[in-house]
Design a protein around this motif. Structure first.
Motif, PDB file in Angstrom:
ATOM      1  N   ASP A  90      53.984  43.474  44.788  1.00 25.05           N
ATOM      2  CA  ASP A  90      52.739  42.919  45.322  1.00 25.05           C
ATOM      3  C   ASP A  90      51.700  42.746  44.216  1.00 25.05           C
ATOM      4  OD1 ASP A  90      53.974  43.065  47.770  1.00 25.05           O
ATOM      5  OD2 ASP A  90      52.379  44.203  48.752  1.00 25.05           O
ATOM      6  N   LEU A  91      51.610  43.729  43.327  1.00 34.06           N
ATOM      7  CA  LEU A  91      50.637  43.637  42.235  1.00 34.06           C
ATOM      8  C   LEU A  91      51.017  42.553  41.245  1.00 34.06           C
ATOM      9  CD1 LEU A  91      48.107  45.375  42.212  1.00 34.06           C
ATOM     10  CD2 LEU A  91      49.917  46.586  43.376  1.00 34.06           C
ATOM     11  N   LEU A  92      52.293  42.418  40.961  1.00 35.42           N
ATOM     12  CA  LEU A  92      52.744  41.344  40.078  1.00 35.42           C
ATOM     13  C   LEU A  92      52.414  39.987  40.684  1.00 35.42           C
ATOM     14  CD1 LEU A  92      56.189  42.833  39.025  1.00 35.42           C
ATOM     15  CD2 LEU A  92      54.257  42.406  37.499  1.00 35.42           C
ATOM     16  N   ASP A  93      52.599  39.858  41.998  1.00 39.68           N
ATOM     17  CA  ASP A  93      52.260  38.613  42.681  1.00 39.68           C
ATOM     18  C   ASP A  93      50.757  38.338  42.601  1.00 39.68           C
ATOM     19  OD1 ASP A  93      54.869  38.097  43.374  1.00 39.68           O
ATOM     20  OD2 ASP A  93      54.680  38.832  45.434  1.00 39.68           O
ATOM     21  N   ALA A  94      49.953  39.379  42.741  1.00 43.20           N
ATOM     22  CA  ALA A  94      48.503  39.213  42.691  1.00 43.20           C
ATOM     23  C   ALA A  94      48.044  38.729  41.319  1.00 43.20           C
ATOM     24  CB  ALA A  94      47.813  40.530  43.037  1.00 43.20           C
ATOM     25  N   VAL A  95      48.638  39.285  40.275  1.00 41.17           N
ATOM     26  CA  VAL A  95      48.288  38.864  38.915  1.00 41.17           C
ATOM     27  C   VAL A  95      48.730  37.420  38.676  1.00 41.17           C
ATOM     28  CG1 VAL A  95      48.753  39.250  36.465  1.00 41.17           C
ATOM     29  CG2 VAL A  95      48.258  41.189  37.980  1.00 41.17           C
ATOM     30  N   ARG A  96      49.915  37.079  39.143  1.00 34.90           N
ATOM     31  CA  ARG A  96      50.382  35.691  39.018  1.00 34.90           C
ATOM     32  C   ARG A  96      49.463  34.738  39.779  1.00 34.90           C
ATOM     33  NH1 ARG A  96      55.878  37.979  38.701  1.00 34.90           N
ATOM     34  NH2 ARG A  96      55.939  38.243  40.969  1.00 34.90           N
ATOM     35  N   PHE A  97      48.994  35.173  40.940  1.00 36.73           N
ATOM     36  CA  PHE A  97      48.067  34.364  41.733  1.00 36.73           C
ATOM     37  C   PHE A  97      46.762  34.143  40.972  1.00 36.73           C
ATOM     38  CE2 PHE A  97      44.551  33.989  44.725  1.00 36.73           C
ATOM     39  CZ  PHE A  97      44.979  32.960  45.544  1.00 36.73           C
ATOM     40  N   ALA A  98      46.235  35.187  40.363  1.00 31.79           N
ATOM     41  CA  ALA A  98      44.999  35.067  39.582  1.00 31.79           C
ATOM     42  C   ALA A  98      45.162  34.071  38.438  1.00 31.79           C
ATOM     43  CB  ALA A  98      44.581  36.429  39.037  1.00 31.79           C
ATOM     44  N   LYS A  99      46.307  34.146  37.775  1.00 31.54           N
ATOM     45  CA  LYS A  99      46.548  33.226  36.658  1.00 31.54           C
ATOM     46  C   LYS A  99      46.711  31.794  37.139  1.00 31.54           C
ATOM     47  CE  LYS A  99      49.377  32.590  32.535  1.00 31.54           C
ATOM     48  NZ  LYS A  99      50.445  33.147  31.676  1.00 31.54           N
ATOM     49  N   ALA A 100      47.459  31.608  38.225  1.00 28.81           N
ATOM     50  CA  ALA A 100      47.684  30.261  38.743  1.00 28.81           C
ATOM     51  C   ALA A 100      46.403  29.650  39.299  1.00 28.81           C
ATOM     52  CB  ALA A 100      48.755  30.297  39.833  1.00 28.81           C
ATOM     53  N   THR A 101      45.555  30.476  39.882  1.00 34.80           N
ATOM     54  CA  THR A 101      44.347  29.982  40.544  1.00 34.80           C
ATOM     55  C   THR A 101      43.185  29.807  39.573  1.00 34.80           C
ATOM     56  OG1 THR A 101      45.025  31.152  42.558  1.00 34.80           O
ATOM     57  CG2 THR A 101      42.734  30.394  42.449  1.00 34.80           C
ATOM     58  N   PHE A 102      43.007  30.778  38.669  1.00 33.78           N
ATOM     59  CA  PHE A 102      41.830  30.772  37.802  1.00 33.78           C
ATOM     60  C   PHE A 102      42.156  30.696  36.310  1.00 33.78           C
ATOM     61  CE2 PHE A 102      40.117  33.230  41.553  1.00 33.78           C
ATOM     62  CZ  PHE A 102      39.318  32.193  42.030  1.00 33.78           C
ATOM     63  N   GLY A 103      43.445  30.688  35.951  1.00 36.64           N
ATOM     64  CA  GLY A 103      43.818  30.479  34.557  1.00 36.64           C
ATOM     65  C   GLY A 103      44.120  31.714  33.751  1.00 36.64           C
ATOM     66  N   GLY A 104      43.938  32.906  34.330  1.00 33.65           N
ATOM     67  CA  GLY A 104      44.219  34.125  33.571  1.00 33.65           C
ATOM     68  C   GLY A 104      43.582  35.322  34.221  1.00 33.65           C
ATOM     69  N   LEU A 105      43.458  36.404  33.444  1.00 34.56           N
ATOM     70  CA  LEU A 105      42.860  37.635  33.955  1.00 34.56           C
ATOM     71  C   LEU A 105      42.178  38.373  32.810  1.00 34.56           C
ATOM     72  CD1 LEU A 105      42.554  39.458  36.475  1.00 34.56           C
ATOM     73  CD2 LEU A 105      44.624  40.653  35.737  1.00 34.56           C
ATOM     74  N   ASP A 106      40.927  38.757  33.037  1.00 37.92           N
ATOM     75  CA  ASP A 106      40.141  39.461  32.026  1.00 37.92           C
ATOM     76  C   ASP A 106      39.779  40.886  32.425  1.00 37.92           C
ATOM     77  OD1 ASP A 106      39.411  37.021  30.217  1.00 37.92           O
ATOM     78  OD2 ASP A 106      38.863  36.377  32.247  1.00 37.92           O
ATOM     79  N   ILE A 107      39.656  41.112  33.735  1.00 37.44           N
ATOM     80  CA  ILE A 107      39.124  42.384  34.220  1.00 37.44           C
ATOM     81  C   ILE A 107      39.968  42.868  35.396  1.00 37.44           C
ATOM     82  CG2 ILE A 107      37.127  43.525  35.281  1.00 37.44           C
ATOM     83  CD1 ILE A 107      35.488  41.089  33.961  1.00 37.44           C
ATOM     84  N   LEU A 108      40.308  44.134  35.367  1.00 36.78           N
ATOM     85  CA  LEU A 108      40.982  44.775  36.496  1.00 36.78           C
ATOM     86  C   LEU A 108      40.120  45.935  36.964  1.00 36.78           C
ATOM     87  CD1 LEU A 108      43.430  45.434  38.379  1.00 36.78           C
ATOM     88  CD2 LEU A 108      44.317  46.839  36.491  1.00 36.78           C
ATOM     89  N   VAL A 109      39.843  45.975  38.264  1.00 30.84           N
ATOM     90  CA  VAL A 109      39.138  47.111  38.860  1.00 30.84           C
ATOM     91  C   VAL A 109      40.057  47.741  39.899  1.00 30.84           C
ATOM     92  CG1 VAL A 109      37.126  47.917  40.139  1.00 30.84           C
ATOM     93  CG2 VAL A 109      36.887  46.011  38.527  1.00 30.84           C
TER      94      VAL A 109
END
Length: 254
Positions: free
Chosen positions: A68-87
């Protein structure tokens, strides 16, 4: 204080309610694109969030499941282009002494509060590295340093989050990823209200109890959010591996 997060992408576990929701709102208000990863996303897409528009997205996640977490990170990248911050804000806090903590309850609390943070970090770190660095903020608890008897497993899980934070900070510094932990005190979330209601507390009990605390009131989720934004911002560019207590002075009582 406003922090410029335009162009930044944040993933917030447990962001559909409580402290996580307050953090998500602050990030959106400061220009970030936010993905909320939570079990209860359907109930949260209401008028409260509509003004955020497309800069806020929801994905259903059980933090006990690595996939589920891997899917969430992939979703963030596909939707917004990447990931900078994790809370990492997802957590549960059932009341139980050691005598009342069954093996099943112990495992559930550890899987959500500690292993869930591990899963999220493992999933997010490669994408944050790809962006050239960023920040991870874990939501701990004042109880990590000396919990009450009825929060035995919860307190232990949050102690694990402290250790995880320090070790991650050391190992990820070379990648320009800062890892810190925020420790709330007694926060009046909807979940906490429900726990106290089940314990037979009257509606005005919080106000009366809050007056006994050093700063005169119980905290709100909105008290915690600005500290998380600070640690995620460039203003905290030399802060890593630290624990920041945002507890209204409650720690003085321990």
């Amino acid at each position: 204080m406003q922090y410029p997060f335009a162009g930044k992408v944040a993933l917030i576990t447990g962001g559909a309610s409580g402290i996580g929701k307050a953090i998500a709102k602050r990030f959106v208000q400061n220009g970030a694109s936010v993905v909320i990863a939570d079990l209860c996303v359907e109930a949260t897409i209401d008028a409260d969030w509509k003004q955020a528009g497309t800069s806020l997205q929801f994905v259903r996640v059980d933090v006990r499941r690595e996939a589920d977490l891997l899917d969430a990170v992939r979703f963030a990248k596909a939707t917004f282009g990447g990931l900078d911050i994790l809370v990492n804000s997802a957590g549960i806090f059932p009341r139980a002494t050691i005598q009342n903590t069954t093996a099943e309850l112990w495992d559930k609390i550890m899987e959500v509060n500690l292993k869930g943070v591990y899963h999220a970090c493992r999933a997010a770190i490669p994408e944050i590295i790809e962006r050239g660095g960023g920040a991870i903020i874990n939501i701990g608890s004042l109880n990590a340093f000396g919990g009450t008897p009825d929060l035995f497993a919860y307190s232990t899980s949050k102690g694990g989050v402290v250790t995880l934070t320090v070790n991650l900070a050391r190992s990820l510094a070379k990648h320009k990823i800062r890892v810190n932990c925020v420790h709330p005190g007694w926060v009046l979330t909807e979940g906490e209200k429900e726990v106290q209601k089940q314990g037979g507390r009257p509606d005005n009990w919080y106000e009366t109890e809050g007056e006994k605390l050093p700063l005169g009131r119980i905290q709100t989720p909105e008290d915690i959010a600005p500290c998380v934004l600070f640690l995620a911002s460039d203003e905290a560019s030399q802060i890593t591996g630290q624990s920041l207590a945002v507890d209204g002075g409650l720690g003085f009582h321990y």
